[in-house]
Design an enzyme around this catalytic site. Sequence first.
Site, short mmCIF file in Angstrom:
data_model
loop_
_atom_site.label_atom_id
_atom_site.label_comp_id
_atom_site.label_asym_id
_atom_site.label_seq_id
_atom_site.Cartn_x
_atom_site.Cartn_y
_atom_site.Cartn_z
N GLU A 116 0.85 -1.20 0.00
CA GLU A 116 0.00 0.00 0.00
C GLU A 116 0.88 1.25 0.00
O GLU A 116 1.62 1.48 0.95
CB GLU A 116 -0.87 -0.06 1.27
CG GLU A 116 -2.03 0.87 1.26
CD GLU A 116 -2.94 0.61 2.47
OE1 GLU A 116 -3.33 -0.55 2.72
OE2 GLU A 116 -3.22 1.59 3.19
N ASP A 152 -15.22 4.54 10.17
CA ASP A 152 -15.03 3.11 9.98
C ASP A 152 -16.36 2.50 9.56
O ASP A 152 -17.40 3.15 9.62
CB ASP A 152 -14.53 2.47 11.28
CG ASP A 152 -13.01 2.56 11.40
OD1 ASP A 152 -12.34 2.60 10.36
OD2 ASP A 152 -12.50 2.57 12.54
P1 FAD Z 1 -17.30 4.25 -0.13
O1 FAD Z 1 -16.98 2.84 0.17
O2 FAD Z 1 -16.19 5.11 -0.64
O3 FAD Z 1 -18.50 4.24 -1.18
C1 FAD Z 1 -18.86 5.37 -1.92
C2 FAD Z 1 -19.18 4.88 -3.32
O4 FAD Z 1 -19.71 5.97 -4.08
C3 FAD Z 1 -17.93 4.39 -4.06
O5 FAD Z 1 -18.15 3.09 -4.53
C4 FAD Z 1 -17.78 5.40 -5.18
O6 FAD Z 1 -17.25 4.83 -6.35
C5 FAD Z 1 -19.20 5.88 -5.38
N1 FAD Z 1 -19.30 7.20 -5.97
C6 FAD Z 1 -18.62 8.31 -5.61
N2 FAD Z 1 -18.94 9.34 -6.41
C7 FAD Z 1 -19.83 8.86 -7.31
C8 FAD Z 1 -20.51 9.44 -8.40
N3 FAD Z 1 -20.29 10.71 -8.75
N4 FAD Z 1 -21.39 8.69 -9.13
C9 FAD Z 1 -21.57 7.38 -8.81
N5 FAD Z 1 -20.93 6.77 -7.77
C10 FAD Z 1 -20.08 7.51 -7.04
N6 FAD Z 1 -13.13 0.56 8.17
C11 FAD Z 1 -13.19 -0.35 9.15
O7 FAD Z 1 -14.20 -0.44 9.85
N7 FAD Z 1 -12.14 -1.22 9.37
C12 FAD Z 1 -11.01 -1.20 8.63
O8 FAD Z 1 -10.08 -2.00 8.85
C13 FAD Z 1 -10.92 -0.23 7.57
N8 FAD Z 1 -9.80 -0.15 6.82
C14 FAD Z 1 -9.76 0.76 5.80
C15 FAD Z 1 -8.61 0.79 5.01
C16 FAD Z 1 -8.54 1.70 3.95
C17 FAD Z 1 -7.30 1.71 3.10
C18 FAD Z 1 -9.61 2.60 3.70
C19 FAD Z 1 -9.54 3.58 2.58
C20 FAD Z 1 -10.75 2.57 4.50
C21 FAD Z 1 -10.83 1.66 5.56
N9 FAD Z 1 -11.97 1.58 6.36
C22 FAD Z 1 -12.04 0.65 7.38
C23 FAD Z 1 -13.14 2.48 6.15
C24 FAD Z 1 -14.20 1.89 5.22
O9 FAD Z 1 -13.66 1.65 3.95
C25 FAD Z 1 -15.37 2.88 5.14
O10 FAD Z 1 -15.91 3.10 6.41
C26 FAD Z 1 -16.51 2.49 4.20
O11 FAD Z 1 -16.08 1.84 3.04
C27 FAD Z 1 -17.25 3.76 3.82
O12 FAD Z 1 -18.38 3.47 3.05
P2 FAD Z 1 -19.03 4.64 2.18
O13 FAD Z 1 -20.22 4.04 1.52
O14 FAD Z 1 -19.17 5.85 2.98
O15 FAD Z 1 -17.90 5.01 1.11
#
Ligand code: FAD
Length: 372
Positions: free
Chosen positions: A305, A355
């Site tokens: 990473e 998270d």
């Molecule tokens: P996202 O998963 O980012 O989903 C948002 C979605 O919207 C994406 O698929 C994106 O493509 C889509 N999108 C954005 N803009 C547009 C658009 N204009 N049109 C259409 N689609 C769009 N959490 C834990 O609990 N434990 C862990 O160990 C952990 N490790 C992590 C490690 C890393 C490297 C990262 C980056 C995060 C980690 N997390 C962890 C946090 C976890 O990934 C998030 O809490 C979770 O995925 C957030 O969900 P979300 O739906 O908010 O965002």
Amino acid sequence: MSKYDYLVVGAGLFGAVFAHEAALHQKRVKVIEKRDHVAGNIYTKEIAGIQVHQYGAHIFHTSDKQIWDYVQQFATFNRYTNSPMANYQGKMYNLPFNMNTFSELWGVRTPAEAQRKIESQRASLNLVGTPRNLEEQAISLVGTDIYEKLIKGYTEKQWGQRAKDLPAFIIRRLPVRYTFDNNYFNDTYQGIPIGGYTQIVEKMLANDLIDVETGVDFFDHKTEYLREYPKVIFSGMIDQYFDYQLGELAYRSLRFETEELPVANYQGNAVVNYTDAATPFTRIIEHKHFEFGKGAADRTIITREYPQAWQRGDEPYYPVNNVENNALYKAYAALAKHEQNVIFGGRLGQYRYFDMHQVIHAALVVARRELD
Ligand code: FAD
Ligand code: UDP
């Protein structure tokens, strides 16, 4: 007008939980996702019988029984406990900072000896009041040796900024323990879904009232969407939604380099952090160790990473929640209040270091407010 009640932008965890709850309330939901798959950053993909975490290691942990029970509907979790190792210039240390680490570093045997050592190093800080930045916070928690070997290099690579310029709260995420306990989290519940995370989102979205379309970017047809759908749940970047009119929020990006190796066991642990400044990556994940005994016996898959500067068009993995960006986010949140038919949520919509359990909680709060 559309036949749907909601347009959900983003098929990550936030969007999926909301869509699932809305369908349970007999609402019709359209989900659009700009990537070619659902599940956002928790997406996992099976390669050689191993669930590969495509966007970095994800370990589910929470102390909230309701959230833990909620996710059990969508997967069976194993009893994985995150216990990463740190490699500093070739020497291995246990994480998080606990009696094993203190003993490896200083040869101390008791909590009292470790506390005395840390206390003597903390004194060099001459701290008056509360720590003002990550460096002061780290030294005041664990002293200068651990700061220099296990924190400074890793943190400055991860964030691309001096630890002196970063907010203190980032390091407070990590436990400091005077026991021989390598569990990275303090939470009551922890585990990895057997068979990966993608199934969780797929099951959330598996309802006849939900239609999902991947490979579709909201911004290609923003005006039409806002005109046609009664309500939009937006989990993309809030500053992009407003066309960056108040300025750009800062994000940190990552590059993942995945390799399949012809060995059974490469590093003996799921996560090894490289905490020196010279190694360009922050950690190596060996995916098979998240699911004990699963996957090919003679092969393994590892991912390095590399933290990256973020520019428009890159994946915005981390919000950079310093004072300046938080103030800018607040200004965007004030604009968001006037968008009566749009709800902003998730890591990007709320610009927060969420998270998974926090994202589920946030989505359930929105769903209850909206649907009950
Ligand atoms: P996202 O998963 O980012 O989903 C948002 C979605 O919207 C994406 O698929 C994106 O493509 C889509 N999108 C954005 N803009 C547009 C658009 N204009 N049109 C259409 N689609 C769009 N959490 C834990 O609990 N434990 C862990 O160990 C952990 N490790 C992590 C490690 C890393 C490297 C990262 C980056 C995060 C980690 N997390 C962890 C946090 C976890 O990934 C998030 O809490 C979770 O995925 C957030 O969900 P979300 O739906 O908010 O965002
Ligand atoms: N950190 C560190 N050394 C490590 C692991 C973490 O200094 O070996 C610091 C670093 O500043 C990081 C923060 O602790 O940003 C939070 O770590 P966490 O593992 O929660 O980061 P994430 O999984 O969100 O990348």
